[in-house]
Write a protein that holds these residues in place. Sequence first.
Motif, PDB file in Angstrom:
ATOM      1  N   ALA A   9       0.899  -1.390  -0.006  1.00 26.76           N
ATOM      2  CA  ALA A   9      -0.009  -0.101   0.039  1.00 26.76           C
ATOM      3  C   ALA A   9       0.789   1.230  -0.104  1.00 26.76           C
ATOM      4  O   ALA A   9       0.679   2.275  -0.687  1.00 26.76           O
ATOM      5  CB  ALA A   9      -0.885   0.026   1.131  1.00 26.76           C
ATOM      6  N   VAL A  10       1.950   1.264   0.723  1.00 24.95           N
ATOM      7  CA  VAL A  10       2.656   2.427   0.744  1.00 24.95           C
ATOM      8  C   VAL A  10       3.551   2.772  -0.585  1.00 24.95           C
ATOM      9  O   VAL A  10       3.665   3.745  -0.909  1.00 24.95           O
ATOM     10  CB  VAL A  10       3.986   2.258   1.976  1.00 24.95           C
ATOM     11  CG1 VAL A  10       4.914   3.138   1.846  1.00 24.95           C
ATOM     12  CG2 VAL A  10       3.162   2.457   3.260  1.00 24.95           C
ATOM     13  N   VAL A  11       3.864   1.666  -1.262  1.00 22.85           N
ATOM     14  CA  VAL A  11       4.326   2.000  -2.558  1.00 22.85           C
ATOM     15  C   VAL A  11       3.534   2.595  -3.454  1.00 22.85           C
ATOM     16  O   VAL A  11       3.939   3.277  -4.166  1.00 22.85           O
ATOM     17  CB  VAL A  11       5.037   0.397  -2.913  1.00 22.85           C
ATOM     18  CG1 VAL A  11       5.708   0.453  -4.490  1.00 22.85           C
ATOM     19  CG2 VAL A  11       6.174  -0.030  -2.189  1.00 22.85           C
ATOM     20  N   ILE A  12       2.207   1.832  -3.594  1.00 21.92           N
ATOM     21  CA  ILE A  12       1.430   2.229  -4.501  1.00 21.92           C
ATOM     22  C   ILE A  12       0.987   3.567  -4.281  1.00 21.92           C
ATOM     23  O   ILE A  12       0.943   4.574  -5.025  1.00 21.92           O
ATOM     24  CB  ILE A  12       0.104   1.585  -4.299  1.00 21.92           C
ATOM     25  CG1 ILE A  12       0.462  -0.078  -4.873  1.00 21.92           C
ATOM     26  CG2 ILE A  12      -1.028   1.986  -5.237  1.00 21.92           C
ATOM     27  CD1 ILE A  12      -0.723  -1.137  -4.656  1.00 21.92           C
ATOM     28  N   ASN A  13       0.770   4.145  -3.123  1.00 23.53           N
ATOM     29  CA  ASN A  13       0.428   5.460  -2.661  1.00 23.53           C
ATOM     30  C   ASN A  13       1.421   6.324  -2.766  1.00 23.53           C
ATOM     31  O   ASN A  13       1.399   7.431  -3.193  1.00 23.53           O
ATOM     32  CB  ASN A  13      -0.091   5.516  -1.108  1.00 23.53           C
ATOM     33  CG  ASN A  13      -1.428   5.048  -0.907  1.00 23.53           C
ATOM     34  OD1 ASN A  13      -2.288   5.151  -1.779  1.00 23.53           O
ATOM     35  ND2 ASN A  13      -1.738   4.660   0.256  1.00 23.53           N
ATOM     36  N   LEU A  19      -4.720   6.765   1.119  1.00 23.56           N
ATOM     37  CA  LEU A  19      -4.358   7.704  -0.259  1.00 23.56           C
ATOM     38  C   LEU A  19      -3.897   8.989   0.139  1.00 23.56           C
ATOM     39  O   LEU A  19      -3.001   9.557  -0.740  1.00 23.56           O
ATOM     40  CB  LEU A  19      -5.532   7.496  -1.050  1.00 23.56           C
ATOM     41  CG  LEU A  19      -5.555   8.328  -2.322  1.00 23.56           C
ATOM     42  CD1 LEU A  19      -4.310   7.900  -3.271  1.00 23.56           C
ATOM     43  CD2 LEU A  19      -6.940   8.284  -2.971  1.00 23.56           C
ATOM     44  N   PRO A  20      -4.760   9.985   0.592  1.00 23.26           N
ATOM     45  CA  PRO A  20      -4.085  11.320   0.690  1.00 23.26           C
ATOM     46  C   PRO A  20      -2.900  11.780   1.636  1.00 23.26           C
ATOM     47  O   PRO A  20      -2.569  12.899   1.294  1.00 23.26           O
ATOM     48  CB  PRO A  20      -5.288  11.970   1.590  1.00 23.26           C
ATOM     49  CG  PRO A  20      -6.337  10.798   1.846  1.00 23.26           C
ATOM     50  CD  PRO A  20      -5.664   9.506   1.865  1.00 23.26           C
ATOM     51  N   LEU A  21      -2.286  10.723   2.399  1.00 29.01           N
ATOM     52  CA  LEU A  21      -1.312  11.252   3.197  1.00 29.01           C
ATOM     53  C   LEU A  21      -0.051  11.612   2.528  1.00 29.01           C
ATOM     54  O   LEU A  21       0.471  12.489   2.805  1.00 29.01           O
ATOM     55  CB  LEU A  21      -1.063   9.958   4.359  1.00 29.01           C
ATOM     56  CG  LEU A  21      -2.253   9.497   5.113  1.00 29.01           C
ATOM     57  CD1 LEU A  21      -1.819   8.272   6.066  1.00 29.01           C
ATOM     58  CD2 LEU A  21      -2.676  10.695   5.960  1.00 29.01           C
TER      59      LEU A  21
END
Length: 274
Positions: free
Chosen positions: A71-75, A154-156
């Motif tokens: 999730a971190v890589v995608i975001n 997502l917004p972070l």
Amino acid sequence: MASSSQHTRRGPSRFVLRAVVVTYLVLLVAWPVFLVGKNALSGGLDNITGILDDPDSVHALALTVRVAIIAVVINTVFGVGISLLLVRYQFPGKRLLSAMLDMPLSVSPIVVGLALVLVYGGRNGWFGPSLESAGFQIIFATPGIVLATVFVALPLVIREVVPVLEEIGDDQEQAARSLGANAIQTFRRITLPAIKWGVTYGVVLSLARSLGEFGAVKVVSGNVLGETRTATLVVEEKYLNFDKGGAYATAFLLALVAVAAIIAVSVLRPKEDR
């Protein structure tokens, strides 16, 4: 004399304001986290070793870390791209896109999970039956957990990078392009070094949010023991089954990773950039 008296009046008010803020943070953040750690270590390391010796708990922790990293890589990739789009370009619907990016912060994670089920569910979802017939299961599987985690975090990265891009402007980027640099070279040599700490903080916040996600994950995961149960679901299951030591230990491990990441960034960041 006027400036001296004004400084005198500001002194006590500033002290009171700091005391209120510190007290608020201690009561709301530091004290609860301290109590979790205290209860997790109340019997020494027995609670933590008990979690690490349980294969199902270890699988849940590993699944949580794996999902969080994905999730971190995608975001991060999409967050930096969307940030550049919002700051460097003008296009119809820009304000609407910016407003939609804040939706994950305003919508309940339970609603997010339900929406994903309605779209990707295997029985009545819009795309679920077609995907499952092609051999791809989204809901009640790891992809669904990743989707839910990506959405809530997502917004972070975006909200950390956008202010930095606005502050630095695009003068250096235009100069690089005028000297013959292409888009990739300009981003790698000019833009990325300028926004690296904004990206870093966004990554840390996204990681912490991904590790602690509960509501959306509970809806889409199915909470299958040894398969789709994440660490946050382990905390709930152990607490409801009166294994409070295991619940505190699991929560402490999750909090420890997030706090360690924040401390590491604060220590490594140069003083002139703080």
